[in-house]
Design a protein around this motif. Structure first.
Motif, PDB file in Angstrom:
ATOM      1  N   VAL A  94      -9.208  -0.015  -1.775  1.00  0.00           N
ATOM      2  CA  VAL A  94      -9.372   1.401  -2.089  1.00  0.00           C
ATOM      3  C   VAL A  94      -8.045   2.028  -2.501  1.00  0.00           C
ATOM      4  O   VAL A  94      -7.976   2.788  -3.472  1.00  0.00           O
ATOM      5  CB  VAL A  94      -9.968   2.137  -0.861  1.00  0.00           C
ATOM      6  N   GLN A  95      -6.975   1.712  -1.805  1.00  0.00           N
ATOM      7  CA  GLN A  95      -5.681   2.332  -2.072  1.00  0.00           C
ATOM      8  C   GLN A  95      -4.737   1.407  -2.835  1.00  0.00           C
ATOM      9  O   GLN A  95      -3.519   1.507  -2.699  1.00  0.00           O
ATOM     10  CB  GLN A  95      -5.025   2.755  -0.739  1.00  0.00           C
ATOM     11  N   HIS A  96      -5.280   0.518  -3.661  1.00  0.00           N
ATOM     12  CA  HIS A  96      -4.428  -0.409  -4.414  1.00  0.00           C
ATOM     13  C   HIS A  96      -3.605   0.334  -5.456  1.00  0.00           C
ATOM     14  O   HIS A  96      -4.091   1.248  -6.118  1.00  0.00           O
ATOM     15  CB  HIS A  96      -5.288  -1.467  -5.105  1.00  0.00           C
ATOM     16  N   ARG A  97      -2.340  -0.051  -5.599  1.00  0.00           N
ATOM     17  CA  ARG A  97      -1.447   0.482  -6.618  1.00  0.00           C
ATOM     18  C   ARG A  97      -0.848  -0.679  -7.385  1.00  0.00           C
ATOM     19  O   ARG A  97      -0.404  -1.675  -6.785  1.00  0.00           O
ATOM     20  CB  ARG A  97      -0.323   1.299  -5.982  1.00  0.00           C
ATOM     21  N   GLY A  98      -0.802  -0.546  -8.694  1.00  0.00           N
ATOM     22  CA  GLY A  98      -0.209  -1.599  -9.509  1.00  0.00           C
ATOM     23  C   GLY A  98       1.272  -1.778  -9.260  1.00  0.00           C
ATOM     24  O   GLY A  98       1.800  -2.891  -9.313  1.00  0.00           O
ATOM     25  N   ASP A  99       1.976  -0.665  -8.973  1.00  0.00           N
ATOM     26  CA  ASP A  99       3.414  -0.758  -8.710  1.00  0.00           C
ATOM     27  C   ASP A  99       3.724  -0.992  -7.238  1.00  0.00           C
ATOM     28  O   ASP A  99       4.884  -1.095  -6.849  1.00  0.00           O
ATOM     29  CB  ASP A  99       4.130   0.512  -9.180  1.00  0.00           C
ATOM     30  N   GLU A 100       2.690  -1.052  -6.387  1.00  0.00           N
ATOM     31  CA  GLU A 100       2.828  -1.272  -4.944  1.00  0.00           C
ATOM     32  C   GLU A 100       3.714  -0.224  -4.280  1.00  0.00           C
ATOM     33  O   GLU A 100       4.230  -0.436  -3.188  1.00  0.00           O
ATOM     34  CB  GLU A 100       3.367  -2.682  -4.649  1.00  0.00           C
ATOM     35  N   ALA A 101       3.880   0.931  -4.922  1.00  0.00           N
ATOM     36  CA  ALA A 101       4.651   2.045  -4.364  1.00  0.00           C
ATOM     37  C   ALA A 101       6.052   1.622  -3.954  1.00  0.00           C
ATOM     38  O   ALA A 101       6.577   2.070  -2.937  1.00  0.00           O
ATOM     39  CB  ALA A 101       3.910   2.669  -3.171  1.00  0.00           C
ATOM     40  N   LEU A 102       6.671   0.764  -4.750  1.00  0.00           N
ATOM     41  CA  LEU A 102       8.039   0.320  -4.488  1.00  0.00           C
ATOM     42  C   LEU A 102       8.970   0.948  -5.523  1.00  0.00           C
ATOM     43  O   LEU A 102       8.756   0.808  -6.728  1.00  0.00           O
ATOM     44  CB  LEU A 102       8.137  -1.206  -4.555  1.00  0.00           C
ATOM     45  N   GLY A 103       9.984   1.636  -5.054  1.00  0.00           N
ATOM     46  CA  GLY A 103      10.970   2.229  -5.937  1.00  0.00           C
ATOM     47  C   GLY A 103      12.352   1.709  -5.601  1.00  0.00           C
ATOM     48  O   GLY A 103      12.657   1.413  -4.451  1.00  0.00           O
TER      49      GLY A 103
END
Length: 293
Positions: A127-136
């Protein structure tokens, strides 16, 4: 009961919202013991393999947290306990405060694959998948950011996980749109507070227009450059923005909410590789704040 485990009062508030056993095999046995194991890891930030044996097999605890993070179970539990609090009049809707906080990403959370993970027994993406994995990436290393909306009782209503270098102003609308507190008696969920406050980072024409459209009073100070730009335009620059300095003093409520969330080591430092798992980690911490208040 060990230190940090759920008390009987907290368990009574949480148990009605947990998934029930479906079919044969007792799939969801020992809810309380497993959740206590998840909370122990939340509080201490230890690796899953180092969980004490009193919580059972570490992989059982980890798999349940990962599955519930993937299919949105933790999010449904959070909304359930919020609905109970709203029915009891324990939510202060007079003002919602906005802010964000950065979390350092542990080196073990780096190097994740970019493709969507496969969850056994579930089709599609988490449900909360992000392509960038929320990594900065910043000068200090890998970071992620939690954008948070807190109610007057200093508990989180909604939040969004983004990479650490993302700004605050563009996330005000996505966070507010995630506020959905169901009503047990039926009807539309409660989504709108009376006031929304935030610091100068949330000052933008887009945010103010959005709040005015939904008839939500905003308490956001205007930045100096925006004020100068408006004044240079004269009558076409629009009217000065309203600001209630007395109510703005309540902005410390969201700061205190963030401090409570970061009391969990697994939230203060991100050890989870996948963004959806870290989102579940923050959700579990929010659930604990709601049932413990």
């Amino acid at each position: 009961m060990g230190r940090g485990d759920l008390s009987d009062r907290e368990w009574a508030r949480l148990e009605p919202h947990l998934p029930r056993n479906v079919g044969r095999g007792g799939r969801w046995k020992s809810h309380r013991k497993v959740i206590n194991g998840i909370l122990f890891r939340q509080r201490t930030g230890i690796p899953w393999r180092d969980l004490p044996t009193r919580f059972g097999r570490w992989k059982t605890v980890y798999d349940r947290h990962r599955r519930w993070s993937a299919d949105g179970t933790w999010q449904r539990i959070l909304r359930g306990v919020q609905a109970d609090a709203d029915a009891e009049g324990r939510i202060d809707w007079s003002m919602v405060s906005m802010d964000s906080t950065s979390c350092r990403v542990h080196q073990h959370a780096a190097g994740v694959r970019t493709r969507a993970p496969r969850i056994p027994g579930r089709r599609g993406r988490p449900v909360q998948h992000r392509g960038d994995e929320a990594l900065g990436r910043s000068r200090g290393g890998l970071t992620c950011k939690i954008h948070l909306a807190s109610e007057g009782g200093r508990r989180p209503l909604a939040f969004v996980i983004t990479p650490g270098q993302w700004g605050d102003a563009p996330q005000l609308i996505p966070v507010l749109e995630r506020i959905r507190v169901p009503r047990p008696s039926g009807g539309h969920p409660r989504t709108q507070p009376d006031h929304v406050s935030g610091d100068k980072a949330y000052s933008s024409r887009r945010n103010r227009c959005y709040l005015r459209r939904w008839r939500i009073k905003h308490i956001i100070p205007e930045r100096k450059d925006q004020r100068a730009h408006r004044q240079r335009r004269g009558s076409t620059g629009g009217r000065p923005t309203g600001f209630d300095s007395a109510m703005y003093r309540r902005c410390n409520e969201v700061e205190r909410t963030i401090n409570a969330l970061k009391g969990f080591w697994a939230v203060a430092s991100r050890f989870d590789r996948r963004a959806y798992v870290f989102h579940g980690t923050v959700t579990v911490a929010a659930v604990r704040l709601w049932i413990g208040s």
